[in-house]
Design a protein around this motif. Sequence first.
Motif, PDB file in Angstrom:
ATOM      1  N   ARG A  94       0.828  -1.207   0.000  1.00  0.00           N
ATOM      2  CA  ARG A  94       0.000   0.000   0.000  1.00  0.00           C
ATOM      3  C   ARG A  94       0.865   1.261   0.000  1.00  0.00           C
ATOM      4  NH1 ARG A  94      -2.778   0.948   4.335  1.00  0.00           N
ATOM      5  NH2 ARG A  94      -2.078  -0.746   5.666  1.00  0.00           N
ATOM      6  N   ARG A  95       1.981   1.224   0.740  1.00  0.00           N
ATOM      7  CA  ARG A  95       2.849   2.396   0.817  1.00  0.00           C
ATOM      8  C   ARG A  95       3.517   2.670  -0.532  1.00  0.00           C
ATOM      9  NH1 ARG A  95       5.851   1.635   5.894  1.00  0.00           N
ATOM     10  NH2 ARG A  95       4.189   2.738   6.988  1.00  0.00           N
ATOM     11  N   ILE A  96       3.953   1.606  -1.222  1.00  0.00           N
ATOM     12  CA  ILE A  96       4.595   1.790  -2.535  1.00  0.00           C
ATOM     13  C   ILE A  96       3.594   2.328  -3.549  1.00  0.00           C
ATOM     14  CG2 ILE A  96       5.642   0.572  -4.484  1.00  0.00           C
ATOM     15  CD1 ILE A  96       7.043  -1.258  -2.480  1.00  0.00           C
ATOM     16  N   ARG A  97       2.414   1.754  -3.592  1.00  0.00           N
ATOM     17  CA  ARG A  97       1.415   2.209  -4.569  1.00  0.00           C
ATOM     18  C   ARG A  97       0.975   3.645  -4.301  1.00  0.00           C
ATOM     19  NH1 ARG A  97      -1.076  -2.067  -7.516  1.00  0.00           N
ATOM     20  NH2 ARG A  97      -0.192  -4.094  -6.943  1.00  0.00           N
ATOM     21  N   ALA A  98       0.790   3.987  -3.017  1.00  0.00           N
ATOM     22  CA  ALA A  98       0.401   5.356  -2.686  1.00  0.00           C
ATOM     23  C   ALA A  98       1.504   6.337  -3.049  1.00  0.00           C
ATOM     24  CB  ALA A  98       0.069   5.451  -1.198  1.00  0.00           C
ATOM     25  N   THR A  99       2.765   5.938  -2.852  1.00  0.00           N
ATOM     26  CA  THR A  99       3.882   6.819  -3.190  1.00  0.00           C
ATOM     27  C   THR A  99       3.998   7.004  -4.697  1.00  0.00           C
ATOM     28  OG1 THR A  99       5.044   6.118  -1.185  1.00  0.00           O
ATOM     29  CG2 THR A  99       6.355   7.163  -2.895  1.00  0.00           C
ATOM     30  N   MET A 100       3.700   5.954  -5.473  1.00  0.00           N
ATOM     31  CA  MET A 100       3.715   6.103  -6.936  1.00  0.00           C
ATOM     32  C   MET A 100       2.684   7.128  -7.400  1.00  0.00           C
ATOM     33  SD  MET A 100       4.285   2.265  -8.477  1.00  0.00           S
ATOM     34  CE  MET A 100       5.861   1.422  -8.322  1.00  0.00           C
ATOM     35  N   ARG A 101       1.509   7.112  -6.772  1.00  0.00           N
ATOM     36  CA  ARG A 101       0.489   8.099  -7.150  1.00  0.00           C
ATOM     37  C   ARG A 101       0.961   9.509  -6.819  1.00  0.00           C
ATOM     38  NH1 ARG A 101      -2.906   3.890  -5.139  1.00  0.00           N
ATOM     39  NH2 ARG A 101      -3.002   4.845  -3.060  1.00  0.00           N
ATOM     40  N   LEU A 102       1.611   9.659  -5.655  1.00  0.00           N
ATOM     41  CA  LEU A 102       2.127  10.967  -5.274  1.00  0.00           C
ATOM     42  C   LEU A 102       3.254  11.391  -6.214  1.00  0.00           C
ATOM     43  CD1 LEU A 102       2.440  13.374  -3.335  1.00  0.00           C
ATOM     44  CD2 LEU A 102       3.957  11.926  -1.950  1.00  0.00           C
ATOM     45  N   ALA A 103       4.196  10.470  -6.497  1.00  0.00           N
ATOM     46  CA  ALA A 103       5.341  10.801  -7.350  1.00  0.00           C
ATOM     47  C   ALA A 103       4.881  11.247  -8.739  1.00  0.00           C
ATOM     48  CB  ALA A 103       6.271   9.595  -7.454  1.00  0.00           C
ATOM     49  N   ARG A 104       3.849  10.570  -9.249  1.00  0.00           N
ATOM     50  CA  ARG A 104       3.330  10.954 -10.571  1.00  0.00           C
ATOM     51  C   ARG A 104       2.739  12.358 -10.544  1.00  0.00           C
ATOM     52  NH1 ARG A 104      -0.931   7.323 -14.161  1.00  0.00           N
ATOM     53  NH2 ARG A 104      -0.967   8.693 -16.002  1.00  0.00           N
ATOM     54  N   VAL A 110      12.104   9.721 -10.698  1.00  0.00           N
ATOM     55  CA  VAL A 110      12.647   8.455 -10.182  1.00  0.00           C
ATOM     56  C   VAL A 110      11.956   8.117  -8.860  1.00  0.00           C
ATOM     57  CG1 VAL A 110      14.733   7.268  -9.372  1.00  0.00           C
ATOM     58  CG2 VAL A 110      14.883   8.910 -11.259  1.00  0.00           C
ATOM     59  N   LEU A 111      11.639   6.834  -8.659  1.00  0.00           N
ATOM     60  CA  LEU A 111      11.220   6.321  -7.363  1.00  0.00           C
ATOM     61  C   LEU A 111      12.314   5.406  -6.852  1.00  0.00           C
ATOM     62  CD1 LEU A 111       9.239   5.863  -5.055  1.00  0.00           C
ATOM     63  CD2 LEU A 111       8.191   4.025  -6.392  1.00  0.00           C
ATOM     64  N   THR A 112      12.937   5.792  -5.738  1.00  0.00           N
ATOM     65  CA  THR A 112      14.058   5.042  -5.172  1.00  0.00           C
ATOM     66  C   THR A 112      13.572   4.177  -4.016  1.00  0.00           C
ATOM     67  OG1 THR A 112      15.636   6.765  -5.780  1.00  0.00           O
ATOM     68  CG2 THR A 112      16.310   5.230  -4.051  1.00  0.00           C
ATOM     69  N   LEU A 113      13.924   2.887  -4.059  1.00  0.00           N
ATOM     70  CA  LEU A 113      13.587   1.941  -2.996  1.00  0.00           C
ATOM     71  C   LEU A 113      14.866   1.365  -2.396  1.00  0.00           C
ATOM     72  CD1 LEU A 113      10.674  -0.096  -4.668  1.00  0.00           C
ATOM     73  CD2 LEU A 113      10.475   1.790  -3.053  1.00  0.00           C
ATOM     74  N   PRO A 114      14.822   0.885  -1.140  1.00  0.00           N
ATOM     75  CA  PRO A 114      15.993   0.237  -0.537  1.00  0.00           C
ATOM     76  C   PRO A 114      16.135  -1.188  -1.072  1.00  0.00           C
ATOM     77  CG  PRO A 114      14.159   0.198   0.994  1.00  0.00           C
ATOM     78  CD  PRO A 114      13.689   0.978  -0.198  1.00  0.00           C
ATOM     79  N   PRO A 115      17.330  -1.773  -0.950  1.00  0.00           N
ATOM     80  CA  PRO A 115      17.553  -3.107  -1.525  1.00  0.00           C
ATOM     81  C   PRO A 115      17.138  -4.280  -0.650  1.00  0.00           C
ATOM     82  CG  PRO A 115      19.608  -2.215  -0.693  1.00  0.00           C
ATOM     83  CD  PRO A 115      18.580  -1.141  -0.486  1.00  0.00           C
ATOM     84  N   GLY A 116      16.590  -4.061   0.529  1.00  0.00           N
ATOM     85  CA  GLY A 116      16.201  -5.182   1.385  1.00  0.00           C
ATOM     86  C   GLY A 116      17.118  -5.308   2.580  1.00  0.00           C
ATOM     87  N   PRO A 117      16.713  -6.080   3.594  1.00  0.00           N
ATOM     88  CA  PRO A 117      17.441  -6.120   4.872  1.00  0.00           C
ATOM     89  C   PRO A 117      18.710  -6.962   4.811  1.00  0.00           C
ATOM     90  CG  PRO A 117      15.602  -7.651   4.929  1.00  0.00           C
ATOM     91  CD  PRO A 117      15.489  -6.910   3.623  1.00  0.00           C
ATOM     92  N   LEU A 118      19.651  -6.627   5.695  1.00  0.00           N
ATOM     93  CA  LEU A 118      20.861  -7.420   5.864  1.00  0.00           C
ATOM     94  C   LEU A 118      20.511  -8.803   6.397  1.00  0.00           C
ATOM     95  CD1 LEU A 118      24.042  -7.392   6.005  1.00  0.00           C
ATOM     96  CD2 LEU A 118      23.764  -6.748   8.398  1.00  0.00           C
ATOM     97  N   VAL A 119      21.143  -9.845   5.841  1.00  0.00           N
ATOM     98  CA  VAL A 119      20.915 -11.216   6.290  1.00  0.00           C
ATOM     99  C   VAL A 119      22.264 -11.923   6.400  1.00  0.00           C
ATOM    100  CG1 VAL A 119      18.599 -11.387   5.271  1.00  0.00           C
ATOM    101  CG2 VAL A 119      20.601 -12.023   3.899  1.00  0.00           C
ATOM    102  N   LEU A 141       4.092  -1.266 -12.837  1.00  0.00           N
ATOM    103  CA  LEU A 141       3.355  -0.172 -12.212  1.00  0.00           C
ATOM    104  C   LEU A 141       4.127   1.140 -12.312  1.00  0.00           C
ATOM    105  CD1 LEU A 141       2.018  -1.845  -8.929  1.00  0.00           C
ATOM    106  CD2 LEU A 141       0.654  -1.001 -10.840  1.00  0.00           C
ATOM    107  N   ALA A 142       5.436   1.080 -12.109  1.00  0.00           N
ATOM    108  CA  ALA A 142       6.251   2.286 -12.211  1.00  0.00           C
ATOM    109  C   ALA A 142       6.233   2.830 -13.631  1.00  0.00           C
ATOM    110  CB  ALA A 142       7.684   1.983 -11.766  1.00  0.00           C
ATOM    111  N   GLU A 143       6.335   1.926 -14.585  1.00  0.00           N
ATOM    112  CA  GLU A 143       6.323   2.349 -15.992  1.00  0.00           C
ATOM    113  C   GLU A 143       5.001   3.024 -16.350  1.00  0.00           C
ATOM    114  OE1 GLU A 143       8.380   0.327 -19.785  1.00  0.00           O
ATOM    115  OE2 GLU A 143       6.677  -0.810 -18.977  1.00  0.00           O
ATOM    116  N   GLN A 144       3.902   2.451 -15.874  1.00  0.00           N
ATOM    117  CA  GLN A 144       2.591   3.043 -16.139  1.00  0.00           C
ATOM    118  C   GLN A 144       2.452   4.427 -15.508  1.00  0.00           C
ATOM    119  OE1 GLN A 144      -0.171   0.109 -14.667  1.00  0.00           O
ATOM    120  NE2 GLN A 144       0.657  -1.482 -16.027  1.00  0.00           N
ATOM    121  N   ALA A 145       3.148   4.644 -14.380  1.00  0.00           N
ATOM    122  CA  ALA A 145       3.099   5.940 -13.708  1.00  0.00           C
ATOM    123  C   ALA A 145       4.122   6.925 -14.254  1.00  0.00           C
ATOM    124  CB  ALA A 145       3.325   5.750 -12.210  1.00  0.00           C
TER     125      ALA A 145
END
Length: 699
Positions: A94-104, A110-119, A141-145
């Motif tokens: 939900r947070r990613i989709r809502a941010t895409m709407r805002l970014a558009r 550019v929409l920048t995301l983190p690469p995931g947690p340390l393991v 989804l990013a391309e469509q936005a």
Amino acid sequence: MSTEAAFGRVGCSLLTFRAWDRLEDALDRARAHGFDRVDLGIVPGHCDHVDPLALGDAEREAIATAIAARGLAVSSVNLHPGDLVSDDLALVDRRIRATMRLARRIGARVLTLPPGPLVPPEQWEETAGIVAARIRGYLDLAEQAGLTLSLEAPHAHTLAADVAQAARLFERVADPRITCTLDTSHVQRGNRAPLVDAPARLGVPIAHVHLRDTLRGEVTVTPGKGDCDYLPLIEALLRDGYAGDFNFELENEPSSRAIVERELGYAREHVRRILHGEPLPLESRVRRQGWFRALDTAAWTARHPREFVIAHPRLKAVLRPPVRFARHVRANWVPYRQVKYRAGWHAGWQVGRMASEIPPRPMAALPGADLAEIRVALLGCGYTGRFEHGPGFLRLPGVKVAGVCDVRPERAELLASRLGCPSFTDAARLLREVRPTLVVNCTREWTHRDTTLMCFDAGADVFCEKIMAESLASGEDMVRAAREKGRVLGVNYNWRFLPGIQRIRALRESGELGELRMLRALSSAGVHHHVLDLVRFLGGRIRAVSGAIQDEPGTRGLERWNAYAHEMLYIPSTYCVATLETEEGVGASLVSSGLLDPEGLLLTLDAVFDQGCVSLSGILDNDAIGTLTASTRKRVDLRMRHGDAPAGFALSFQRSIEAFYVAYRRSGEIPVTGADALELMRVEHALVRSSETGQRIVL
């Protein structure tokens, strides 16, 4: 394009102005510094200028208007959506989709995301596959936005901690639409290769650049004061047709707004000079001299010898034997002054700082209990296993310690020699050969799930160290398996058995001071989880929480806790401020911080009753007794019972182990069950959610 013209593409991330509460104020400050390009940072609990989940069309329009009115353009939206490998992705999605709407709507490129947690290394391939698949799921989804989706990689303390890991992660995404947001500090951190070499090694297009600096592994250094050489990188990117921006992202340690403004001005002027080919100021030229770097490094090493050794694994390996010998001499032969409580405090001298260890005296018999001998095994022979659980179970009637296990054979052999049992380095072999009735699980928290399920499968019950697991999913698996297999799962929250806490509990149960109304606690971060349990123990089941968390594990030396899921706080580095309400009408306020030295303040706790307040203070690393005082018109007996003092924390372990064992042998109610521990983990998770959303969470 010339580097001089490229200065017009230098902007600023609004994360720089995270100390300013309002988005409009942050935008004003960026404009005041002469920037016309900004990054919008959305990092719940760290930078809360915008909550994408709370935005409707009108709110998005208002943000777009505020940005346009100041003549600003948005280079990138930098989003931290939550744990990309969590089993529960609903909030992240939900947070990613809502941010895409805002970014558009605000025209971000550019929409920048983190690469995931340390393991751990052995889990890297599996986790990278999960993250890559989930990133691919958002590319359409990013391309469509109209957005370019980018990963900020490499980034310290994540799945892509260096350039090599970042390149491997991009290979697994395997989609030409994925790009990289290049953070210069995380590329250069601990890497002596030129910064300019990184883009080619990553193997994907660079969509955006964060200008930060690094020095001795620290990544919150002002650009121009560290190791990063920006000019060759910028020239190479421009030659290759780079179309993005170069935005400052200053995240200094918590400091005044004036310092933030000063450091940003320094960084902007430094980059302006190098792009325009102007000579640097004397201060900057001196900083770049080899002799200055050598003197600065020597001075820093003198102030931070431990950090220096940790940063050099080979030196650490060389120094480990003499350091261990020196610690042995200090612990056993160097006199020190010790203060003890014997009907009043008395000072004296003792030789050697002995560990707080459960004494070898046998426990008294258990009347009415079935004392047919049971076989107990111990997993994990570190400090807690060696000094607390090993001798703690050895002294119990009807117990035979049948085996111990640790991945480090020297630890297992040492404890086995003290307990008179065989040692193992493989848990499966121990379970197969020893066939214990009960296993004491003292392994690291992120291994509790697998080792506990293995014990259940072998037909053994488990007494587990806290916290029960590193993630809610692991804790739920443990509780579910215990229920389905009919096994006992107990958890050792030993702080319930501190003498002062037991006395406050007795006052509440007796009603001597009326109803308990409120609890207030201040604690060092390492015992944050204990304090949550004390609220439940003293005040009843927790039904609602509100929290504010400032967590910076990468800058507070807590990297080892990154094995925990992001949904768990466990050890707050800067602070956690929490308000809790219990089902029994008790309100609690808790403050915990990694900035508090446990040798100076581990816990203070006030219990407010109808007819007065009882305060426990002075709980320290080497003092589990502290001072118990009362502010009340009634005469209250706060004397400790025989055997309470003097004592270190071994006393709380001893009594917690005894309480569990008595209940276990009599098939009674265990002090803290797996279900109880899972409930506490959910409270901790609710604090994280409350801090992220700014909402009160009802459990």
